[in-house]
Design an enzyme around this catalytic site. Structure first.
Site, mmCIF file in Angstrom:
data_model
loop_
_atom_site.group_PDB
_atom_site.id
_atom_site.type_symbol
_atom_site.label_atom_id
_atom_site.label_comp_id
_atom_site.label_asym_id
_atom_site.label_seq_id
_atom_site.Cartn_x
_atom_site.Cartn_y
_atom_site.Cartn_z
ATOM 1 C CE1 TYR A 1 -3.950 2.192 0.587
ATOM 2 C CE2 TYR A 1 -2.663 3.180 2.354
ATOM 3 C CZ TYR A 1 -3.766 3.200 1.520
ATOM 4 O OH TYR A 1 -4.676 4.239 1.623
ATOM 5 N N PRO B 1 -15.021 4.500 5.732
ATOM 6 C CG PRO B 1 -16.839 3.776 4.473
ATOM 7 C CD PRO B 1 -15.954 4.972 4.703
#
Ligand SMILES: NC(=O)c1ccc[n+]([C@@H]2O[C@H](COP(=O)([O-])OP(=O)(O)OC[C@H]3O[C@@H](n4cnc5c(N)ncnc54)[C@H](O)[C@@H]3O)[C@@H](O)[C@H]2O)c1
Length: 287
Positions: A190, A226
């Protein structure tokens, strides 16, 4: 003789919260007549009763309130449709589209469909992103490539094809992350993919220059979306020292995107905006 000391008062987080922070400010027609594709314009489902708004959904809603027609593309049909339903309920214009941007060959057709629905294109937001949170020792070629296919390759392919379709004077925005600068998440695929976006954003700006197309990157810090909430659930100490004693909101990301998408930023190009309350610069709450 006494030495003066500065004892900061610990203010309530609410001092940093404004109507814009919560998506409750009036609109001003800042994107009137624009036709904008938001890739990753849905948001993932979380188990919270009252889930926060995601970056892509907040961007889609805010842009529509400001007068843009939105094509909302997501891998999850229901997520794209929910965003469009919310826009329409507020009187805006929106079309859902479904594509998995990990599939390189799905991108060109999806872009063409969206531009056709909108009757042209003059804005593109590349917000889709995934995190698989594997430590370096647990990486595999497949896991690494999966993250890069969504977070980097899809952005490159969208931009490459969009430069032929976008009207002159358009704008492109990439959604990177503070993780591009820090190893704090121990999430190398990431972090590396988000760092690659900074160079990609500059390359897109370079390629777009002849058509007056700008490209900028937003790198949010800890945002209560989220995705952010899922990450905090796995690592409770994730955001203990955030400035102002709170995480950012999807609306705050959307307002930065609004500025970079609008002509108010007509000479802002090839930049990365760290949207982190000053965290990267050392501003933090003592835990
Ligand atoms: N929440 C944070 O703290 C934070 C911080 C920095 C950057 N970001 C970035 O913001 C962006 C949006 O994240 P969010 O927090 O709103 O999370 P989210 O997971 O709610 O939203 C991401 C959206 O992208 C879609 N998507 C994922 N993979 C896709 C694919 N292969 N094809 C098409 N759509 C796909 C998802 O379905 C979802 O609707 C991401 O790029 C993320 O990396 C988030």
């Amino acid at each position: 003789m006494s030495i003066a000391t500065y004892a900061p008062q610990r203010l309530d987080s609410s001092a940093s919260i404004h109507p814009e922070t919560l998506g409750k400010a009036p609109a001003h027609g800042r994107l009137k007549g624009r036709r904008i594709l938001v890739v990753g314009g849905g948001q993932r489902k979380v188990i919270d009763e009252n889930p926060p708004i995601g970056n892509g959904r907040a961007i889609s809603l805010l842009f529509a309130r400001e007068g843009a027609a939105i094509a909302c593309l997501d891998a999850v049909k229901e997520a794209a449709e929910d965003t469009c339903a919310q826009i329409k309920a507020e009187g805006g214009t929106a079309f859902p589209d479904v594509a998995d941007v990990a599939d390189a060959y799905a991108i060109g057709p999806a872009l063409e469909r969206c531009a056709k629905q909108l009757g042209g294109l003059d804005g593109l937001v590349l917000n889709a992103g995934i995190s698989r949170a594997f430590l370096l020792e647990n990486q595999t070629p497949e896991l690494w490539d999966e993250v890069f296919a969504v977070n980097v390759r899809s952005h490159m392919l969208f931009a490459q094809k969009a430069l032929n379709i976008l009207a002159a004077g358009s704008a492109i925005i990439l959604m990177s992350s503070l993780a591009s600068q820090r190893a704090g998440g121990r999430n190398p695929a990431y972090e590396s993919s988000k760092a690659a976006q900074l160079a990609l954003g500059r390359a897109i700006a370079r390629a777009g220059e002849p058509k007056g197309i700008r490209c900028n990157v937003i790198a949010p810090g800890f945002i209560d979306t989220p995705m952010g909430r899922d990450a905090s659930r796995k690592r409770a100490d994730r955001a203990l020292t955030v400035p102002f004693g709170r995480q950012g909101t999807g609306w705050e990301v959307a307002y930065a995107a609004l500025y970079l998408m609008s002509n108010e930023s007509s000479y802002v190009n090839a930049q990365t905006l760290f949207l982190d309350g000053g965290h990267l610069a050392g501003v933090q709450r003592d835990a």
